[in-house]
Design a protein around this motif. Structure first.
Motif, PDB file in Angstrom:
ATOM      1  N   ASP A 115      -4.248  11.283   7.565  1.00 41.74           N
ATOM      2  CA  ASP A 115      -5.114  11.100   6.403  1.00 41.74           C
ATOM      3  C   ASP A 115      -4.867   9.738   5.755  1.00 41.74           C
ATOM      4  O   ASP A 115      -5.817   9.063   5.299  1.00 41.74           O
ATOM      5  CB  ASP A 115      -4.872  12.217   5.389  1.00 41.74           C
ATOM      6  CG  ASP A 115      -5.765  12.089   4.164  1.00 41.74           C
ATOM      7  OD1 ASP A 115      -6.995  12.194   4.317  1.00 41.74           O
ATOM      8  OD2 ASP A 115      -5.223  11.866   3.060  1.00 41.74           O
ATOM      9  N   ILE A 116      -3.608   9.314   5.723  1.00 41.15           N
ATOM     10  CA  ILE A 116      -3.279   7.998   5.175  1.00 41.15           C
ATOM     11  C   ILE A 116      -3.984   6.894   5.957  1.00 41.15           C
ATOM     12  O   ILE A 116      -4.572   5.976   5.379  1.00 41.15           O
ATOM     13  CB  ILE A 116      -1.754   7.772   5.172  1.00 41.15           C
ATOM     14  CG1 ILE A 116      -1.094   8.642   4.098  1.00 41.15           C
ATOM     15  CG2 ILE A 116      -1.408   6.296   4.950  1.00 41.15           C
ATOM     16  CD1 ILE A 116       0.425   8.654   4.158  1.00 41.15           C
ATOM     17  N   LEU A 153       2.564   5.835  -2.160  1.00 45.85           N
ATOM     18  CA  LEU A 153       2.413   6.970  -1.246  1.00 45.85           C
ATOM     19  C   LEU A 153       3.696   7.788  -1.187  1.00 45.85           C
ATOM     20  O   LEU A 153       4.790   7.289  -1.465  1.00 45.85           O
ATOM     21  CB  LEU A 153       2.057   6.480   0.162  1.00 45.85           C
ATOM     22  CG  LEU A 153       0.742   5.710   0.314  1.00 45.85           C
ATOM     23  CD1 LEU A 153       0.609   5.210   1.760  1.00 45.85           C
ATOM     24  CD2 LEU A 153      -0.451   6.585  -0.057  1.00 45.85           C
ATOM     25  N   TYR A 185       0.834  -1.203   0.000  1.00 44.26           N
ATOM     26  CA  TYR A 185       0.000   0.000   0.000  1.00 44.26           C
ATOM     27  C   TYR A 185       0.874   1.261   0.000  1.00 44.26           C
ATOM     28  O   TYR A 185       0.507   2.288  -0.579  1.00 44.26           O
ATOM     29  CB  TYR A 185      -0.924  -0.009   1.212  1.00 44.26           C
ATOM     30  CG  TYR A 185      -1.980   1.061   1.190  1.00 44.26           C
ATOM     31  CD1 TYR A 185      -3.103   0.956   0.373  1.00 44.26           C
ATOM     32  CD2 TYR A 185      -1.876   2.200   2.007  1.00 44.26           C
ATOM     33  CE1 TYR A 185      -4.076   1.936   0.358  1.00 44.26           C
ATOM     34  CE2 TYR A 185      -2.846   3.189   1.988  1.00 44.26           C
ATOM     35  CZ  TYR A 185      -3.943   3.051   1.164  1.00 44.26           C
ATOM     36  OH  TYR A 185      -4.910   4.030   1.144  1.00 44.26           O
ATOM     37  N   GLY A 186       2.034   1.170   0.631  1.00 48.24           N
ATOM     38  CA  GLY A 186       2.920   2.327   0.724  1.00 48.24           C
ATOM     39  C   GLY A 186       3.693   2.635  -0.532  1.00 48.24           C
ATOM     40  O   GLY A 186       4.321   3.698  -0.649  1.00 48.24           O
ATOM     41  N   TYR A 246       5.657   4.039   8.281  1.00 46.94           N
ATOM     42  CA  TYR A 246       5.664   5.073   7.249  1.00 46.94           C
ATOM     43  C   TYR A 246       6.234   6.330   7.904  1.00 46.94           C
ATOM     44  O   TYR A 246       5.822   6.689   9.021  1.00 46.94           O
ATOM     45  CB  TYR A 246       4.258   5.402   6.759  1.00 46.94           C
ATOM     46  CG  TYR A 246       3.538   4.348   5.964  1.00 46.94           C
ATOM     47  CD1 TYR A 246       4.192   3.245   5.415  1.00 46.94           C
ATOM     48  CD2 TYR A 246       2.170   4.466   5.742  1.00 46.94           C
ATOM     49  CE1 TYR A 246       3.502   2.291   4.673  1.00 46.94           C
ATOM     50  CE2 TYR A 246       1.467   3.523   5.006  1.00 46.94           C
ATOM     51  CZ  TYR A 246       2.142   2.432   4.483  1.00 46.94           C
ATOM     52  OH  TYR A 246       1.448   1.494   3.757  1.00 46.94           O
ATOM     53  N   ARG A 267      -0.919  14.662   7.054  1.00 45.80           N
ATOM     54  CA  ARG A 267      -0.872  13.731   5.937  1.00 45.80           C
ATOM     55  C   ARG A 267      -0.874  12.287   6.443  1.00 45.80           C
ATOM     56  O   ARG A 267      -1.569  11.421   5.894  1.00 45.80           O
ATOM     57  CB  ARG A 267       0.369  13.999   5.086  1.00 45.80           C
ATOM     58  CG  ARG A 267       0.635  12.968   3.988  1.00 45.80           C
ATOM     59  CD  ARG A 267      -0.487  12.910   2.976  1.00 45.80           C
ATOM     60  NE  ARG A 267      -0.206  11.924   1.935  1.00 45.80           N
ATOM     61  CZ  ARG A 267      -1.129  11.131   1.403  1.00 45.80           C
ATOM     62  NH1 ARG A 267      -2.393  11.200   1.805  1.00 45.80           N
ATOM     63  NH2 ARG A 267      -0.799  10.275   0.471  1.00 45.80           N
ATOM     64  N   THR A 326      -7.842   6.847   5.358  1.00 48.47           N
ATOM     65  CA  THR A 326      -8.294   6.355   4.052  1.00 48.47           C
ATOM     66  C   THR A 326      -7.774   4.957   3.720  1.00 48.47           C
ATOM     67  O   THR A 326      -8.143   4.391   2.692  1.00 48.47           O
ATOM     68  CB  THR A 326      -7.859   7.328   2.944  1.00 48.47           C
ATOM     69  OG1 THR A 326      -6.431   7.498   2.982  1.00 48.47           O
ATOM     70  CG2 THR A 326      -8.520   8.694   3.131  1.00 48.47           C
ATOM     71  N   MET A 327      -6.949   4.403   4.569  1.00 49.88           N
ATOM     72  CA  MET A 327      -6.410   3.064   4.324  1.00 49.88           C
ATOM     73  C   MET A 327      -7.533   2.023   4.409  1.00 49.88           C
ATOM     74  O   MET A 327      -8.356   2.070   5.330  1.00 49.88           O
ATOM     75  CB  MET A 327      -5.317   2.755   5.367  1.00 49.88           C
ATOM     76  CG  MET A 327      -4.661   1.391   5.201  1.00 49.88           C
ATOM     77  SD  MET A 327      -3.333   1.140   6.431  1.00 49.88           S
ATOM     78  CE  MET A 327      -2.041   2.159   5.705  1.00 49.88           C
TER      79      MET A 327
END
Length: 273
Positions: free
Chosen positions: A165-166, A102, A98-99, A155, A162, A169-170
């Motif tokens: 927010d990650i 990003l 997922y990262g 991360y 930010r 929304t993950m």
């Protein structure tokens, strides 16, 4: 009387990655009164030998450290592992994948090494300052870690809005099997579900035969929350955000670089009589 003090390191005990003299002196006086002083950190064990030397517990029997946000408990003599609960490869891979797209630096910690992907210059410099064993990996592929003991994945980005927010929304399918916290105003920390500083300190407190009410916990950030809530006396450093302070039984007057740990030791250990 309090028997164990669990202390976060960064932005709590340390200044510029070392224990300042005023904290060293207070800790030694408390140790003379029988208090066990236990670092309780998100760092790996191999990142804290100098810190343990500064507080006099390095390679000592009956002295301990909690690392990886509660995922690892070690007796300092011969680095004896008492407890380890890591992040399985499948769950780590979901977070890692997922990262990829990003705008974050990704750090995967095994017991022995930190592997840095999407390397950020400042993050590499920080690992050098922390004297952390690390490797920068140029290809975004963690398959070589499939058979390693993975402790956690992070991360990193110096933008907490930010980062939050990650997480917001993950996808839930990624979040459901991990414990998510924030630290040092730059990290999202992912441990396996059920692992936190509170569970680590409960394990060690029980192992040593003490009651949890005989413990002090002090920290400053979101990865310290369960430690603060679990401790018999939960303390928060003055620099912490208001929502973390709200959980504490005591908020220090001094900030971490002005002696927050020293303040708690003097108030609740050295002057308790």
């Amino acid at each position: 009387m309090y028997k164990i003090m669990y202390s976060d390191l960064d932005e709590t005990l340390l200044v510029n990655h070392h224990v300042p003299d005023f904290n060293v002196e207070a800790i030694k006086k408390a140790q003379e009164k029988g208090l066990k002083f236990v670092p309780c950190t998100g760092r790996a064990y191999n990142m804290i030998p100098e810190i343990l030397k500064e507080i006099g517990t390095y390679d000592q029997e009956n002295e301990y450290a909690i690392c990886f946000n509660g995922g690892l408990v070690v007796e300092n003599k011969n680095q004896k592992i008492l407890y380890f609960k890591g992040l399985d490869y499948e769950n780590c891979s979901k977070i890692f994948d997922y990262g990829k797209e990003l705008d974050v630096c990704v750090l995967v910690f095994t017991i022995d090494c930190c592997y840095i992907f999407h390397a950020d210059k400042r993050e590499v410099e920080r690992k050098i300052e922390q004297k952390a064993p690390f490797k920068v990996i140029d290809t975004y592929d963690m398959s070589f870690l499939k058979n390693e003991n993975i402790a956690k994945i992070l991360y990193a980005k110096r933008d907490m809005d930010r980062l939050k927010d990650i997480v917001e929304t993950m996808p839930e399918v990624i979040k459901k099997d991990v414990n998510i916290t924030y630290s040092s105003n730059r990290y999202i920390e992912f441990n396996t579900k059920g692992v936190n500083k509170g569970t680590g300190m409960r394990f060690l407190t029980d192992y040593l035969g003490f009651n949890i009410n005989q413990t002090i916990g002090i920290g400053d950030n979101y990865n310290d929350v369960e430690m603060i809530k679990t401790a018999g006396l939960g303390c928060v450093v003055a620099c912490a955000s208001d929502d973390v302070k709200a959980l504490a039984q005591y908020v220090t007057v001094h900030d971490y670089d002005q002696g927050a740990v020293k303040e708690v030791i003097e108030k609740y250990i050295l002057e308790e009589e």
